[in-house]
Design an enzyme around this catalytic site. Structure first.
Site, PDB file in Angstrom:
ATOM      1  N   ASP A  30       0.866  -1.184   0.000  1.00 51.57           N
ATOM      2  CA  ASP A  30       0.000   0.000   0.000  1.00 51.57           C
ATOM      3  C   ASP A  30       0.902   1.234   0.000  1.00 51.57           C
ATOM      4  O   ASP A  30       2.129   1.119  -0.163  1.00 51.57           O
ATOM      5  CB  ASP A  30      -1.003  -0.041   1.177  1.00 51.57           C
ATOM      6  N   HIS A  31       0.277   2.411   0.182  1.00 50.06           N
ATOM      7  CA  HIS A  31       1.064   3.656   0.158  1.00 50.06           C
ATOM      8  C   HIS A  31       2.131   3.667   1.267  1.00 50.06           C
ATOM      9  O   HIS A  31       3.180   4.264   1.100  1.00 50.06           O
ATOM     10  CB  HIS A  31       0.121   4.855   0.310  1.00 50.06           C
ATOM     11  N   HIS A  75      10.143 -24.068   9.560  1.00 44.98           N
ATOM     12  CA  HIS A  75       9.123 -24.721  10.382  1.00 44.98           C
ATOM     13  C   HIS A  75       7.695 -24.500   9.889  1.00 44.98           C
ATOM     14  O   HIS A  75       6.822 -25.317  10.165  1.00 44.98           O
ATOM     15  CB  HIS A  75       9.209 -24.235  11.835  1.00 44.98           C
ATOM     16  N   CYS A  89       3.240  -3.185   3.971  1.00 43.98           N
ATOM     17  CA  CYS A  89       2.462  -2.007   4.337  1.00 43.98           C
ATOM     18  C   CYS A  89       3.261  -1.242   5.392  1.00 43.98           C
ATOM     19  O   CYS A  89       4.464  -1.470   5.527  1.00 43.98           O
ATOM     20  CB  CYS A  89       1.055  -2.381   4.794  1.00 43.98           C
ATOM     21  N   GLY A  90       2.622  -0.332   6.130  1.00 41.97           N
ATOM     22  CA  GLY A  90       3.368   0.467   7.092  1.00 41.97           C
ATOM     23  C   GLY A  90       3.996  -0.396   8.180  1.00 41.97           C
ATOM     24  O   GLY A  90       5.179  -0.285   8.485  1.00 41.97           O
ATOM     25  N   THR A  91       3.181  -1.262   8.772  1.00 35.75           N
ATOM     26  CA  THR A  91       3.658  -2.127   9.860  1.00 35.75           C
ATOM     27  C   THR A  91       3.826  -3.579   9.441  1.00 35.75           C
ATOM     28  O   THR A  91       4.459  -4.353  10.158  1.00 35.75           O
ATOM     29  CB  THR A  91       2.656  -2.108  11.020  1.00 35.75           C
ATOM     30  N   ARG A 118       7.880 -33.436  10.931  1.00 37.23           N
ATOM     31  CA  ARG A 118       6.846 -33.092  11.923  1.00 37.23           C
ATOM     32  C   ARG A 118       6.218 -31.727  11.646  1.00 37.23           C
ATOM     33  O   ARG A 118       5.057 -31.483  11.993  1.00 37.23           O
ATOM     34  CB  ARG A 118       7.413 -33.143  13.342  1.00 37.23           C
ATOM     35  N   HIS A 119       6.989 -30.869  10.975  1.00 34.65           N
ATOM     36  CA  HIS A 119       6.460 -29.535  10.686  1.00 34.65           C
ATOM     37  C   HIS A 119       5.374 -29.591   9.614  1.00 34.65           C
ATOM     38  O   HIS A 119       4.455 -28.773   9.607  1.00 34.65           O
ATOM     39  CB  HIS A 119       7.598 -28.602  10.271  1.00 34.65           C
TER      40      HIS A 119
HETATM   41  C1  RB5 Z   1      -1.682   2.838   6.355  1.00 28.00           C
HETATM   42  O1  RB5 Z   1      -1.644   4.087   6.949  1.00 28.00           O
HETATM   43  C2  RB5 Z   1      -1.381   1.759   7.382  1.00 28.00           C
HETATM   44  O2  RB5 Z   1      -2.463   1.590   8.224  1.00 28.00           O
HETATM   45  C3  RB5 Z   1      -1.026   0.456   6.683  1.00 28.00           C
HETATM   46  O3  RB5 Z   1       0.060   0.671   5.854  1.00 28.00           O
HETATM   47  C4  RB5 Z   1      -0.636  -0.696   7.570  1.00 28.00           C
HETATM   48  O4  RB5 Z   1       0.367  -0.329   8.471  1.00 28.00           O
HETATM   49  C5  RB5 Z   1      -1.731  -1.420   8.210  1.00 28.00           C
HETATM   50  O5  RB5 Z   1      -1.532  -2.426   8.928  1.00 28.00           O
END
Ligand code: RB5
Length: 140
Positions: A8-9, A98, A65-67, A132-133
């Protein structure tokens, strides 16, 4: 191998680092966007990339994405996807050995480009240990 990538952005800056790395490593990359800084909804990109992996068009997927959290939540809704959000190298290796992760999620606001590159290298070069995995992932 053929790898689908999407972001995403919030993930585009890191995608711009990872995509050329994949090509340099000799992989074939299917870039599903986004390709601008305009705000978009990450689940749409997660769905597209995961469908390409689930139907075997691509062997692996990478979502940024961001996180990395939203992408990993959305990706794991697909029953054929084992998505791993990795922020360090040990998890990247173990997610393959695993868990046979077929999608890697990265957070561009968490993981810097140098570490992200190492995570991608390890994740792509580590084989599933099976045994096993395999029994365990078949229980999902
Ligand atoms: C976008 O602002 C942010 O929410 C997205 O990139 C992501 O981190 C969501 O989990």
């Amino acid at each position: 191998m053929k790898i689908a990538i999407g972001c995403d952005h919030g993930g585009i800056a890191l995608k711009d680092v990872i995509l050329p790395l994949l090509e340099k490593m000799g992989h074939q990359v299917d870039d599903q966007g986004t390709n601008s800084n305009v705000s978009v909804d990450y689940p749409l990109f997660a769905k597209t990339v995961c469908n390409l992996v689930a139907d075997n068009t691509c062997e692996r997927g990478i979502l940024i994405c961001g996180t990395g959290i939203g992408m990993s939540m959305a990706a794991n809704r697909n029953p054929k996807i084992r998505a791993a959000l990795c922020t360090e190298m040990f998890s990247a290796r173990m997610s393959r050995e695993h868990n046979n992760a077929n999608v890697l999620c990265l957070g561009a606001r968490i993981t810097g480009p140098g570490l992200a590159e190492e995570i991608v290298r390890i994740w792509l070069n580590t084989d599933f240990a099976g045994d096993r995995h395999l029994r365990r992932i078949e229980m999902f």
